[in-house]
Motif scaffolding. Sequence first.
Motif, mmCIF file in Angstrom:
data_model
loop_
_atom_site.group_PDB
_atom_site.id
_atom_site.type_symbol
_atom_site.label_atom_id
_atom_site.label_comp_id
_atom_site.label_asym_id
_atom_site.label_seq_id
_atom_site.Cartn_x
_atom_site.Cartn_y
_atom_site.Cartn_z
ATOM 1 N N ARG A 109 56.540 -17.200 36.970
ATOM 2 C CA ARG A 109 57.275 -16.572 38.066
ATOM 3 C C ARG A 109 58.540 -15.962 37.486
ATOM 4 N N VAL A 110 58.721 -14.685 37.696
ATOM 5 C CA VAL A 110 59.894 -13.999 37.173
ATOM 6 C C VAL A 110 60.823 -13.648 38.326
ATOM 7 N N VAL A 111 62.091 -14.009 38.167
ATOM 8 C CA VAL A 111 63.098 -13.759 39.196
ATOM 9 C C VAL A 111 64.174 -12.873 38.590
ATOM 10 N N ALA A 112 64.516 -11.801 39.268
ATOM 11 C CA ALA A 112 65.592 -10.936 38.782
ATOM 12 C C ALA A 112 66.901 -11.707 38.804
ATOM 13 N N PRO A 113 67.658 -11.650 37.705
ATOM 14 C CA PRO A 113 68.915 -12.417 37.647
ATOM 15 C C PRO A 113 69.918 -11.914 38.713
#
Lengths: 188, 188
Positions: free
Chosen positions: A184-188
């Motif tokens: 799961r990739v979350v924008a910082p």
Amino acid sequence: MFLQPVPLEKSFRLINHGPTVMVSAKHGGVENVMSASWACALDFSPARVTVVIDKSTFTRPLIEGSGQFALQVPFASQAQLVMAMGESRKHNQEKIHQAGAKLFYQDGFDVPLVQGCAAYLVCRLLPEPHNQQAYDLFIGEVLAAWADERVFRQGHWHFDDVDDSLKTLHYVAGGQFYLTGKSRVVAP
Amino acid sequence: MFLQPVPLEKSFRLINHGPTVMVSAKHGGVENVMSASWACALDFSPARVTVVIDKSTFTRPLIEGSGQFALQVPFASQAQLVMAMGESRKHNQEKIHQAGAKLFYQDGFDVPLVQGCAAYLVCRLLPEPHNQQAYDLFIGEVLAAWADERVFRQGHWHFDDVDDSLKTLHYVAGGQFYLTGKSRVVAP
């Protein structure tokens, strides 16, 4: 062989997701491997790790005697071996052999490694007698690291497109692991 | 509320699988929360943990001042909040509010906790000035622990039958997490 070197400053990523590891060491010609859940990154640069090694373990005097150890991150396919190496009071040479695993050495490092793992970190012990005695806590500086390019490339794990056997393991207790799951990739 | 107490001797299982945590503390009326990947169990009994807290963080003096902190294990649904709390130099009060998260307190413990996490460990700092100064390494003794009964019951995680939003998170780098994956049980 699928092993590729991992730059030291990226080596923390090999254990940052909290996988169960196996700890290996050699002293006076005696090699051993034990499983450990309590290993953790400690610093980026210099790359350092902590690992908890009980006084009852066969591996501990090998680490203290040689001043070196390795952490290796097993694949899910090695879960049975990880459980066998959980008998940490024992000299597990025969069990390694029984499990069909083999030890090997990387050039320039006299620390045994278990063949077929996802990643390896060879470490120099940073002696901290108080931590070792009071807390069984060992600190290592990472000297070299390698990972299997099928799952770790360009400084990142790539688990989403591999079979479950190539995931890493997260131990809980009583023989129960969780495999590493979805990305799961979350924008910082 | 789904929180149930976890016996101290089982509390290591809340972080044994290597999840990313959020660290919270309060001192002089100031509360803060930061994310941390480098938290690890240290002992079963007394239950102890380690956590790496950089000198640049806003939370560190709150821990040193109060002698207490909490680790909380976020759900995957909180990944955005975990990234926001990764800005560890800052007083994240407004970000917590923006993210729709709320702090709460358990009776008898003056340590703020982030609502809606999978598990909580409230800890007393065991002061070790050399570790804190040389390695940014903090040791805590677990005073109390709780977990969400939807995912942790009878001393074990139960992730196999829940939605991904109720899995826990394993951080790598650059905003990338892995969710906790499938269970695998191996006979010892």
